[in-house]
Write a protein that holds these residues in place. Structure first.
Motif, PDB file in Angstrom:
ATOM      1  N   ALA A   9       0.838  -1.207   0.000  1.00  0.00           N
ATOM      2  CA  ALA A   9       0.000   0.000   0.000  1.00  0.00           C
ATOM      3  C   ALA A   9       0.870   1.254   0.000  1.00  0.00           C
ATOM      4  CB  ALA A   9      -0.926  -0.002   1.216  1.00  0.00           C
ATOM      5  N   ASN A  74      -4.881  15.327  -5.197  1.00  0.00           N
ATOM      6  CA  ASN A  74      -5.753  15.667  -4.058  1.00  0.00           C
ATOM      7  C   ASN A  74      -5.746  17.167  -3.776  1.00  0.00           C
ATOM      8  OD1 ASN A  74      -6.718  13.125  -3.491  1.00  0.00           O
ATOM      9  ND2 ASN A  74      -5.300  12.697  -1.829  1.00  0.00           N
ATOM     10  N   HIS A 100      -6.421  10.644   4.028  1.00  0.00           N
ATOM     11  CA  HIS A 100      -4.958  10.695   3.953  1.00  0.00           C
ATOM     12  C   HIS A 100      -4.518  12.145   4.210  1.00  0.00           C
ATOM     13  CE1 HIS A 100      -0.979  10.593   1.983  1.00  0.00           C
ATOM     14  NE2 HIS A 100      -1.010   9.292   2.189  1.00  0.00           N
ATOM     15  N   LYS A 204       0.995   3.037  -7.097  1.00  0.00           N
ATOM     16  CA  LYS A 204       0.244   2.099  -6.250  1.00  0.00           C
ATOM     17  C   LYS A 204      -0.312   0.935  -7.060  1.00  0.00           C
ATOM     18  CE  LYS A 204       0.295   5.110  -2.734  1.00  0.00           C
ATOM     19  NZ  LYS A 204       1.032   4.944  -1.498  1.00  0.00           N
TER      20      LYS A 204
HETATM   21  C1  LIG Z   1      -5.126   7.158   0.063  1.00  0.00           C
HETATM   22  C2  LIG Z   1      -3.902   7.863  -0.431  1.00  0.00           C
HETATM   23  N1  LIG Z   1      -4.025   9.065  -0.982  1.00  0.00           N
HETATM   24  C3  LIG Z   1      -2.970   9.736  -1.466  1.00  0.00           C
HETATM   25  C4  LIG Z   1      -1.702   9.208  -1.381  1.00  0.00           C
HETATM   26  C5  LIG Z   1      -0.559   9.976  -1.933  1.00  0.00           C
HETATM   27  O1  LIG Z   1      -0.186   9.468  -3.204  1.00  0.00           O
HETATM   28  P1  LIG Z   1       1.266   9.762  -3.799  1.00  0.00           P
HETATM   29  O2  LIG Z   1       2.220   8.853  -3.083  1.00  0.00           O
HETATM   30  O3  LIG Z   1       1.151   9.445  -5.255  1.00  0.00           O
HETATM   31  O4  LIG Z   1       1.547  11.199  -3.557  1.00  0.00           O
HETATM   32  C6  LIG Z   1      -1.508   7.955  -0.780  1.00  0.00           C
HETATM   33  C7  LIG Z   1      -0.162   7.388  -0.603  1.00  0.00           C
HETATM   34  O5  LIG Z   1       0.109   6.609   0.274  1.00  0.00           O
HETATM   35  C8  LIG Z   1      -2.645   7.255  -0.315  1.00  0.00           C
HETATM   36  O6  LIG Z   1      -2.538   6.046   0.265  1.00  0.00           O
END
Ligand SMILES: Cc1ncc(COP(=O)(O)O)c(C=O)c1O
Length: 381
Positions: A9, A74, A100, A204
């Protein structure tokens, strides 16, 4: 047995098809915004990738806005939809209490710097958002709400959220969902879900780091965070990361993640943990969850100590979100689910991926009782 990776994850290995597609593109010369032959050649490959990705997401190609990460998607969604709403006199932002940090922190930034009022929707003991609470706010303050943001699946517990119901209750208010953890793990369609915006991240799902996407309804305009060359509907300027996008699309098209197989592995692991470790609590056990995430509280331990003890056995897992690992705080997700400070700091997240095997799980289970016993002893001394 060599080292074991149960932190999918946080990030998961690139699939071969994505690696090949991306690395061959790295050698291609041309800026996709250039009008000459080199530029047009890259643009064509990139737009083919956008179309392929759109098919996987269930959106129109023009609804994809490429970003550098899920975090950026986000931020763009929450700030953009808030600013668009504020222009119409709305300053209320609703988020769930288990988001998050890539949603929590921009929401609180908007409150501090941009005059937003932020309300966090609570969750029940299984980590599912309280729809009655949401309904109540909507019944009195719907006119004030700029955006509702609730994640599709939680990154610490894997618990799925009732997004379709939220869209229905919201009746026209923009809804954003962070689907970074659920894309390609469970069926997901942007158009079927009916949300206004959705965030995704390539690393991911077996794609490369450094590429994400905001899926934004074609009819919705939001202000930009990055200004410059006007790429991506003028919402996200910057030369497009063609190799990353091509790797992202290849990973999304790959069938390497078998949800049924991973669910079986997860369920066998859960049963064994409950048998082996008296008192272990599986967080969110009664809710619908992603196939690959198991969050366990081991009372009488400290997450950080357990993480190091597991690491000394060459097993990589997590205390929760990788983005907050290293920060010695109780998990806000577990606190929201009703844990005390103490038990919220006694948990580990094991996350399985396409490369996880039964043998790996058995090995982890064979060392777990000793790790927990040593963790409990270290906590007493
Ligand atoms: C639910 C969720 N949102 C956003 C993110 C952030 O994504 P990124 O690693 O591509 O910035 C993560 C990363 O762990 C996540 O699990």
């Amino acid at each position: 047995m060599s080292s074991i990776y149960l932190d999918h994850a946080a990030t998961t290995p690139m699939v071969e098809s994505a690696l090949i597609a991306m690395t061959s593109q790295l050698a291609q010369l041309g800026n996709p915004s250039s009008l000459h032959t080199h530029g047009r050649a890259v643009r064509k490959i990139l737009e083919d990738a956008r179309e392929a990705l759109a098919t996987e997401i269930g959106c129109l190609p023009s609804e994809i806005i490429f970003t550098a990460s899920g975090t950026e998607a986000n931020n763009l969604a929450l700030k953009g939809l808030y600013w668009a709403g504020r222009d119409k006199g709305k300053n209320l932002v609703l988020i769930s209490s288990i988001e998050h940090h890539a949603i929590l922190d921009p929401a609180h930034w908007l409150a501090t710097h941009e005059n937003a009022e932020v309300i966090e929707i609570p969750v029940d003991k299984n980590g599912v958002v309280d729809l009655v609470f949401l309904q109540k706010i909507l019944s009195t303050r719907a006119d004030e709400i700029a955006v509702i943001s609730v994640m599709h699946a939680n990154n610490e517990t894997g618990v799925l959220q009732p997004i379709s119901e939220i869209v229905k209750i919201a009746s026209g208010i923009p809804v954003h969902t962070d689907a970074v953890q659920s894309f390609k793990k469970i069926p997901l369609s942007f158009s079927d879900l009916g949300v206004t915006a959705m965030s995704l991240s390539a690393h991911k799902i077996g794609g490369p780091l450094g590429i994400g996407a905001l899926i934004l309804k074609r009819t919705v305009e939001i202000p930009s965070l990055l200004h410059g060359g006007g790429q991506e509907r003028e919402i996200r300027s910057g030369t497009l990361n063609a190799p990353g996008i091509i790797g992202f699309a290849a990973a999304a098209a790959s069938k390497h993640f078998d949800g049924d197989l991973v669910t079986t592995l997860r369920d066998q692991f859960v049963t064994a943990v409950q048998d082996l470790i008296p008192g272990a609590v599986i967080n969110g056990l009664e809710a619908d969850r992603l196939p690959g995430i198991v969050n366990v509280t081991f009372p009488g331990t400290q997450s950080d100590t357990l993480l190091l003890l597991m690491d000394s056995q060459e097993i990589s897992c997590s205390t929760g979100s990788a983005c907050t690992a290293g920060v010695h705080e109780a998990s806000h997700v577990l606190l929201a689910m009703g844990h005390s400070d103490k038990t919220a700091q006694s948990s580990l997240r094991f996350s399985f991926g396409a490369t996880s095997t039964k043998g790996e799980c058995e090995h982890v289970l064979s060392v777990l009782p000793d790790v927990i016993a040593r963790g409990r002893a270290a906590n007493i001394s």
